[in-house]
Design an enzyme around this catalytic site. Structure first.
Site, PDB file in Angstrom:
ATOM      1  N   ASP A  10      35.342  42.262  37.331  1.00 38.53           N
ATOM      2  CA  ASP A  10      35.553  41.723  38.638  1.00 38.53           C
ATOM      3  C   ASP A  10      36.649  40.823  38.412  1.00 38.53           C
ATOM      4  OD1 ASP A  10      34.869  40.970  41.656  1.00 38.53           O
ATOM      5  OD2 ASP A  10      34.171  39.272  40.312  1.00 38.53           O
ATOM      6  N   ASP A  12      37.719  38.012  41.481  1.00 43.76           N
ATOM      7  CA  ASP A  12      37.467  36.706  41.993  1.00 43.76           C
ATOM      8  C   ASP A  12      36.283  36.034  41.495  1.00 43.76           C
ATOM      9  OD1 ASP A  12      39.746  36.366  43.934  1.00 43.76           O
ATOM     10  OD2 ASP A  12      38.949  38.304  44.769  1.00 43.76           O
TER      11      ASP A  12
HETATM   12 MG   LIG Z   1      33.396  38.119  42.101  1.00 47.52          MG
END
Ligand SMILES: [Mg+2]
Length: 211
Positions: A10, A12
């Site tokens: 992932d 962010d």
């Molecule tokens: Mg995230």
């Protein structure tokens, strides 16, 4: 010939500490639309979901499109004001690359914005693929993870993420799951999603991939 192995991250809250800029732009959109913004803590809990879903949690349905449009012009104006890779991330990616792993980002951001953020933070050359969610089901659906793996032409091993959505998406895509505790969801919430690993650093990932 062995197919290369892959690790999917992932973006962010996992590779990059981008939440203050996301939350700031999200809240500024309320001011732009003449609405009262929710608190930072309230917003933070929803990061990782699509923008429209996030706004629908705090605003009347008829205002969601305008709020989302405001965010989409406000966020690019400030998206690197505070955002940085988390400490140790560039080094960990380089180590994994050196071991022959192919590396991808799989994010709920749109690809165009994800590519811009990765570039602005100097991570473009550290990653093989940056896959955003462009009009297909978002995490926890596994689609974005599967697309990243297809683009890598590699066998997925780990999904690394900071929310339960990442863990569910990774598991649904058939990967082992590695939850990190420095992002959006705290350890208690992550543990409930039953990740294979729940860790406060990337060191155990490096240890698990050194064989
Ligand atoms: Mg995230």
């Amino acid at each position: 010939m062995h197919r290369p192995r892959a690790i999917v991250f992932d973006l962010d809250g996992t590779l990059v500490d981008s939440l203050p800029d996301i939350v700031g732009a999200f809240r500024d959109a309320f001011a732009e639309q003449g609405l009262t913004a929710p608190s930072e803590a309230e917003v933070r809990d929803h990061v990782g979901l699509p923008l429209e879903t996030m706004y629908a949690a705090f605003a009347p349905a008829e205002r969601v499109a305008a709020l989302s449009a405001s965010y989409r012009h406000l966020y690019p104006q400030r998206f690197t004001r505070h955002s940085r890779p988390f400490p140790g991330v560039p080094e960990a990616l380089a180590t994994l690359r050196g071991r022959g792993f192919r590396l991808a980002v799989a994010t709920t951001k749109r690809s165009e914005m994800a590519v811009r953020l990765v570039a602005a933070l100097g991570l473009t050359d550290a990653l093989d693929v940056v896959q955003g969610t462009d009009g297909f089901p978002h995490k926890p659906a596994p689609d974005v993870v599967r697309r990243a793996l297809a683009a890598l032409d590699a066998d997925g091993v780990w999904m690394v993420g900071d929310t339960v959505h990442d863990i569910e998406a990774g598991r649904a895509a058939g990967l082992s799951t590695y939850a990190v505790t420095w992002g959006t969801h705290d350890a208690e919430r992550l543990r409930a999603a039953r990740p294979d690993r729940l860790e406060a650093t990337l060191e155990p990932l490096l240890a698990a991939t050194s064989g």
